[in-house]
Design an enzyme around this catalytic site. Structure first.
Site, PDB file in Angstrom:
ATOM      1  N   ASP A 225       0.771  -1.170  -0.109  1.00  0.00           N
ATOM      2  CA  ASP A 225       0.057  -0.091   0.150  1.00  0.00           C
ATOM      3  C   ASP A 225       0.845   1.302   0.262  1.00  0.00           C
ATOM      4  O   ASP A 225       1.590   1.482   1.022  1.00  0.00           O
ATOM      5  CB  ASP A 225      -0.941  -0.140   1.261  1.00  0.00           C
ATOM      6  CG  ASP A 225      -1.833  -1.056   0.956  1.00  0.00           C
ATOM      7  OD1 ASP A 225      -2.137  -1.573   0.127  1.00  0.00           O
ATOM      8  OD2 ASP A 225      -2.379  -1.486   2.320  1.00  0.00           O
ATOM      9  N   ASP A 380     -13.819  -4.451  -1.736  1.00  0.00           N
ATOM     10  CA  ASP A 380     -13.535  -4.235  -0.547  1.00  0.00           C
ATOM     11  C   ASP A 380     -15.035  -4.177   0.548  1.00  0.00           C
ATOM     12  O   ASP A 380     -15.608  -3.048   0.651  1.00  0.00           O
ATOM     13  CB  ASP A 380     -12.920  -2.673   0.115  1.00  0.00           C
ATOM     14  CG  ASP A 380     -11.647  -2.676  -0.762  1.00  0.00           C
ATOM     15  OD1 ASP A 380     -10.721  -3.508  -0.596  1.00  0.00           O
ATOM     16  OD2 ASP A 380     -11.620  -1.627  -1.383  1.00  0.00           O
TER      17      ASP A 380
END
Length: 528
Positions: A225, A380
């Site tokens: 990330d 998600d």
């Protein structure tokens, strides 16, 4: 001198980097006569067959290629570059002439397994060829394709590979060589194969052999990330249920290029960059992740995926770009796949509302040009508990072994956007199915409830989505130990498993994960 036929589609940067790392010099084809003048010709084809053949015709490359090949001069075709050697493909409806040097067609997989075929698989060697000198028979190579060649002449077969059934994975006739797998993305074994092509004086195979290789591996994916910290520097961070700040500051777990190189050396099968910085209005050529990809691909020879900001936008100078423009720039900078998150939810919602494909969404356009294997959908979701399926009739409800706070026995998985901050009236199963219909080739399935918990993957979520689709899946969120990786592969049909924080903090090394999986008799690619 290696002449590179770059027809303008997909990631050829990794091929160039591999050749340069081996000390080779490259000349790129700019005009048809460059093909005729080549001493050794390398043709890496990426994406969609019909698009490739169309471009070759537009550039007037077909005839000089045919003449070059008829003279049995050194040629190495990769993926579509090999498929182009045959008479045509089921992926091509244009009617354009292919090279037709070999008899046979390119056909779509018709199998029980997930399509595209994505991952590290072995090869069964059928000829004693110099291009395989010094390569371990158990070596695995990286495949990413939905179509495979079906030659009429068995004598051209160099290797076969098993994926539900045995298919031809590379060919050779004289000095003409082609591989379905990507050597430039296949670690040291792939680099050795390219080295043999570059430096062997005699490329011709000698006699028949029958050397069996290994099977398809489960993939271990390292996820980085990436976002700008408060000083504006790009850093690798990790959130707990998507919160990346600690004591007010963005967690800094290292520099993206350095960490990617480390994971490559440690045996990661793929590396995924997720750009979680709020998307800025940079001119396209100045997007910060382009530099990260370019530098990473110089020394990392496994597949790279990039996510974040793959959408239409207008920069600070008023210039507009499409999602396809953004994806193209990422591919040219070293990415092999792109990942679409929030925009995929909006696209799927519109598709499910109308029941019609627009043909203009980023999923459809990118898969049409680069192939569906290049488009990953990042989902998600979070759990929503209900007492009975009747409370959520519009959604895919499952009975759960982990009751909710009010002892609810059922749940469904609600999709979110904007980094998990906003929920939508769409479930994860419906989103995955819709994106598959629109042309996506792989699902990256996260779970907000499990993120950062180190409590193991949400197996119920993974099974619910995987059982509803026919494309590969990467399971994500919740891994905390080696056993969790074995559990996800033994109790679900996920093809890959992804982790981030435990790798960044060296709590669970990639080598330890693979060693544990091997003990459990789960097929893996050995750490080189």
């Amino acid at each position: 001198m290696i002449t590179l036929l770059d027809y303008g589609a997909g990631n050829v940067r990794s091929v160039v980097n591999a050749i340069e790392k081996l000390g080779g010099k490259i000349k790129t084809v700019k005009k048809p006569s460059d093909i005729s003048d080549a001493r050794k010709l390398l043709f890496p084809g990426v994406g969609n067959y019909e698009n490739m053949i169309r471009i070759l015709h537009e550039k007037n490359y077909i005839y000089p290629l045919q003449e070059y090949l008829k003279e049995d001069r050194p040629f190495f075709g990769i993926c579509l570059g090999m498929q182009a050697l045959f008479e045509g493909s089921e992926e091509d409806f244009s009617g354009n002439e292919s090279l037709g040097v070999f008899k046979g067609l390119v056909k779509r997989f018709k199998i029980r397994f997930a399509v595209p075929h994505i991952g590290w698989n072995g090869v069964n060697l059928k000829k004693d060829s110099p291009v395989f000198n010094g390569i371990d028979p158990d070596a695995k190579f990286y495949f990413v394709h939905s179509y495979h060649i079906v030659p009429e002449d068995e004598s051209v077969v160099l290797t076969t590979t098993h994926y539900d059934y045995e298919f031809v994975s590379s060919v050779q006739k004289g000095n003409i060589i082609g591989t379905q797998f990507h050597p430039e993305k296949s670690g040291s074994s792939g680099i050795k194969l390219l080295e043999n092509f570059i430096y062997q004086k005699d490329l011709k195979s000698r006699h028949k052999v029958d050397i069996k290789g290994k099977g398809l591996s489960k993939r271990i994916v390292a996820c980085l990330d990436v976002r700008a910290n408060d000083n504006g520097d790009l850093v690798v961070t990790k959130g707990d249920q998507y919160d990346v700040r600690e004591k007010g500051d963005v967690r800094n777990l290292g520099k993206p290029v350095d960490l990617a190189r480390r994971y490559y050396k440690e045996g990661a099968d793929e590396i995924t960059f997720l750009n979680i910085t709020g998307f800025r209005d940079f001119p396209l050529k100045d997007l910060p992740m382009l530099d990260v990809l370019e530098k990473t691909s110089k020394n990392v020879f496994v597949p790279l995926t990039i996510g974040g900001g793959i959408r239409d936008y207008t920069d600070s100078n008023g210039k507009s770009y499409t999602a396809l423009d953004v994806a193209s720039q990422y591919f040219r900078s070293g990415a092999d796949k792109i990942s679409i998150g929030s925009d995929a939810v909006y696209i799927a919602e519109e598709y499910l509302k109308t029941g019609k494909k627009s043909g203009k969404s980023s999923i459809e356009e990118i898969s049409r040009v680069y192939g569906n294997q290049a488009v990953v959908i990042s989902i998600d979701p979070k759990r929503v508990y209900v007492h009975s399926p009747d409370e959520a009739k519009k959604h895919h409800v499952i009975k759960t072994d982990f009751p909710g706070p009010d002892n609810e026995a059922y749940c469904w998985y609600q999709c979110t956007v904007q980094g998990g901050r906003t929920t939508r009236d769409l479930d994860a199963v419906a989103l995955a199915r819709a994106c598959q219909d629109l042309g996506a080739g792989e699902i990256l399935l996260n779970c907000i409830d499990k993120d950062g918990t180190n409590s193991g993957f949400d197996l119920e979520l993974i099974n619910a989505v995987k059982n509803a689709i026919s494309i590969p899946m990467i399971a994500s969120s919740g891994a905390g130990c080696e056993e969790h990786f074995a559990e996800v592969f033994e109790k679900t049909k996920a093809e890959a498993a992804l982790a981030a924080g435990i790798f960044h903090r060296k709590e669970v090394p990639i080598q330890a994960v693979k060693a544990y999986l091997a003990i459990r008799n789960i097929e893996i690619r050995a750490v080189e």
